[in-house]
Design an enzyme around this catalytic site. Structure first.
Site, short mmCIF file in Angstrom:
data_model
loop_
_atom_site.label_atom_id
_atom_site.label_comp_id
_atom_site.label_asym_id
_atom_site.label_seq_id
_atom_site.Cartn_x
_atom_site.Cartn_y
_atom_site.Cartn_z
N TYR A 99 -21.13 -4.87 0.74
CA TYR A 99 -21.42 -5.44 -0.58
C TYR A 99 -22.87 -5.90 -0.66
O TYR A 99 -23.35 -6.25 -1.73
CB TYR A 99 -20.45 -6.60 -0.87
CG TYR A 99 -19.01 -6.14 -0.83
CD1 TYR A 99 -18.44 -5.47 -1.91
CD2 TYR A 99 -18.22 -6.32 0.32
CE1 TYR A 99 -17.13 -5.01 -1.86
CE2 TYR A 99 -16.91 -5.87 0.38
CZ TYR A 99 -16.37 -5.21 -0.71
OH TYR A 99 -15.09 -4.74 -0.65
N GLU A 115 -5.09 5.83 17.09
CA GLU A 115 -5.11 6.10 15.65
C GLU A 115 -6.26 7.06 15.29
O GLU A 115 -6.08 7.98 14.51
CB GLU A 115 -5.31 4.79 14.86
CG GLU A 115 -4.08 3.93 14.73
CD GLU A 115 -3.13 4.40 13.63
OE1 GLU A 115 -3.38 5.46 13.02
OE2 GLU A 115 -2.13 3.70 13.38
N LYS A 132 -12.61 -1.20 10.35
CA LYS A 132 -12.59 -2.23 9.30
C LYS A 132 -11.73 -3.40 9.71
O LYS A 132 -10.60 -3.16 10.13
CB LYS A 132 -12.03 -1.59 8.03
CG LYS A 132 -11.85 -2.56 6.89
CD LYS A 132 -11.25 -1.84 5.73
CE LYS A 132 -11.03 -2.83 4.60
NZ LYS A 132 -10.23 -2.30 3.57
N CYS A 191 0.81 -1.21 0.00
CA CYS A 191 0.00 0.00 0.00
C CYS A 191 0.85 1.26 0.00
O CYS A 191 0.34 2.36 0.23
CB CYS A 191 -0.93 0.00 1.21
SG CYS A 191 -1.97 -1.47 1.27
N LYS A 207 -7.84 0.15 10.74
CA LYS A 207 -7.87 -0.89 9.72
C LYS A 207 -6.93 -1.99 10.17
O LYS A 207 -5.72 -1.79 10.31
CB LYS A 207 -7.43 -0.33 8.37
CG LYS A 207 -7.37 -1.40 7.31
CD LYS A 207 -7.19 -0.81 5.94
CE LYS A 207 -7.10 -1.93 4.91
NZ LYS A 207 -6.89 -1.40 3.57
N ARG A 217 1.01 -7.14 5.43
CA ARG A 217 0.71 -5.74 5.71
C ARG A 217 0.81 -5.41 7.20
O ARG A 217 0.29 -4.39 7.64
CB ARG A 217 -0.69 -5.41 5.20
CG ARG A 217 -0.93 -5.68 3.73
CD ARG A 217 -1.98 -4.71 3.17
NE ARG A 217 -2.68 -5.17 2.00
CZ ARG A 217 -2.16 -5.26 0.77
NH1 ARG A 217 -0.89 -4.96 0.58
NH2 ARG A 217 -2.90 -5.67 -0.23
N SER A 233 -15.05 -7.91 2.46
CA SER A 233 -15.29 -8.99 1.50
C SER A 233 -15.46 -10.36 2.17
O SER A 233 -16.36 -11.12 1.81
CB SER A 233 -14.17 -9.03 0.47
OG SER A 233 -12.91 -9.19 1.10
N ARG A 284 -8.71 -9.16 -2.08
CA ARG A 284 -7.37 -9.14 -2.68
C ARG A 284 -7.31 -9.97 -3.93
O ARG A 284 -6.65 -9.61 -4.90
CB ARG A 284 -6.33 -9.60 -1.67
CG ARG A 284 -6.11 -8.55 -0.62
CD ARG A 284 -4.97 -8.89 0.31
NE ARG A 284 -5.01 -8.00 1.44
CZ ARG A 284 -4.39 -8.23 2.58
NH1 ARG A 284 -3.68 -9.33 2.74
NH2 ARG A 284 -4.47 -7.36 3.57
C1 PBG Z 1 -6.82 -1.41 -0.09
C2 PBG Z 1 -8.07 -1.96 0.48
C3 PBG Z 1 -8.35 -3.27 0.94
C4 PBG Z 1 -9.69 -3.30 1.25
C5 PBG Z 1 -10.19 -2.03 1.01
N1 PBG Z 1 -9.17 -1.22 0.57
C6 PBG Z 1 -7.50 -4.48 1.00
C7 PBG Z 1 -6.32 -4.57 1.85
O1 PBG Z 1 -5.99 -3.70 2.64
O2 PBG Z 1 -5.66 -5.59 1.70
C8 PBG Z 1 -10.46 -4.48 1.74
C9 PBG Z 1 -11.87 -4.52 1.33
C10 PBG Z 1 -12.56 -5.81 1.55
O3 PBG Z 1 -11.98 -6.83 1.97
O4 PBG Z 1 -13.77 -5.81 1.29
N2 PBG Z 1 -5.81 -1.18 0.79
#
Ligand code: PBG
Length: 320
Positions: free
Chosen positions: A310, A230, A245, A127, A192, A214, A271, A202
């Protein structure tokens, strides 16, 4: 017996009178994936019911989103070209810029939020910018600010940095203000987590890191005090909305943010959370509608004002 809580559950009318939280269509933000290819509406295998759209077919999807009354989308781009610094994320004809332009032309009132990150755009899938085999924070922040600016120039209403670099909200705010985009707001992916629930995403956007993981920038799932830290920093730096998230395994964080901070809180139902429910429903193990409504109501009850999911289109139909 003096206390009979069941009195208030006696029938549907009294239950609805005393109901504390209710989902609204206006709480929902619908993610949209746009690819640089042509004539594409391609289902994402790990996310049944979710699709990639090329620019020439994006209109079909936007119409379906707007029709049941959804007010906001979160845009993700899938570029053809990737390099070390993710330059296609801020190039003049970058995929997100083109998509924002197209959408705003036909639907000026649809609130367009863009994901600001580099992982879909870098050849290594991280990222940020790699220096000496690790992600260089300050170089990454410089590029991320450029990405946010390019989205604002295309007409985005709000940018959502999802990279988890230190200081990115402040840098983006400064760059936007310097270029007269004071009205473009920032929804920060404040907490996050380094989560395996992003797995299907991904695969969908081809953004898995080619080496390492990450965990040097996304948060440790074991920590909650750090999430509050944060979020506090993001607010100081100028974030308008704080996001947590994933959502369902992090309800305590949503709750804490809502208690501690007097700003709107967003939750990203990611997701993996979608795919779990989808797969179980397709197998006949769960009733999809009831489970989704319960899960989303739970996210709201925990304290989320906005939900990125979603399931947005299905929810909007069920709620209208
Ligand atoms: C990009 C990003 C991610 C997601 C949203 N923006 C993936 C990640 O950080 O690997 C995840 C979204 C999802 O899983 O629905 N950095």
């Amino acid at each position: 017996m003096n206390h009979r809580p069941r009195r208030l559950r006696k029938n549907a009318a009294i239950r609805s009178l005393v109901r504390e939280k209710e989902l609204n269509i206006s709480d929902l933000i619908c993610p949209v994936f746009v690819t640089e290819e042509k004539n594409i509406k391609r289902e994402i295998p790990s996310m049944p019911g979710q699709f990639h759209f090329s620019l020439d077919r994006l209109g079909e999807e936007i119409n379906e989103i707007v029709e049941p009354g959804i007010k906001a989308i979160l845009l993700f781009g899938l570029p053809e070209y990737k390099d070390e610094i993710g330059s296609s994320a801020y190039s003049k004809n970058g995929i997100v810029r083109q998509a924002v332009g197209l959408i705003k032309e036909k639907h000026p009132d649809l609130f367009v939020i863009t994901d600001v990150c580099l992982c879909q755009y870098t050849s290594h899938g991280h990222c940020g910018i790699i220096d000496d085999n690790s992600v260089d924070n300050d170089k990454s922040v410089e590029i991320l600010a450029k990405v946010a600016l390019s989205h604002a120039q295309a007409g985005a209403d709000m940018v959502a940095p999802s990279d988890m670099m230190d200081g990115r909200v402040g840098a983006i705010r400064k760059t936007l203000d310097k270029n007269n985009f004071e009205d473009v707001s920032i929804m920060s992916y404040s907490a996050k987590y380094a989560s395996a629930f992003y797995g299907p995403f991904r695969g969908a956007v081809n953004s898995a890191p080619s080496f390492g993981d990450r965990k040097t920038y996304q948060m440790d799932p074991a920590n909650s005090g750090e999430a509050v830290k944060e979020a506090g920093l993001d607010l100081q730096e100028g974030a308008d909305i704080l996001m947590v998230k994933p959502a369902m395994a992090y309800m305590d964080i949503i709750y804490r943010f809502k208690q501690d901070f007097n700003v709107p809180i967003a939750a990203y139902n990611v997701s993996g959370e979608y795919s779990m429910i989808k797969a179980a429903s397709l197998a006949g193990y769960l009733d999809e509608k009831q489970v989704v409504m319960e899960a989303m109501t739970g996210i709201k009850r925990a304290g989320a004002d906005l939900i990125i999911t979603y399931f947005a289109k299905e929810l909007a139909k069920w709620l209208s």
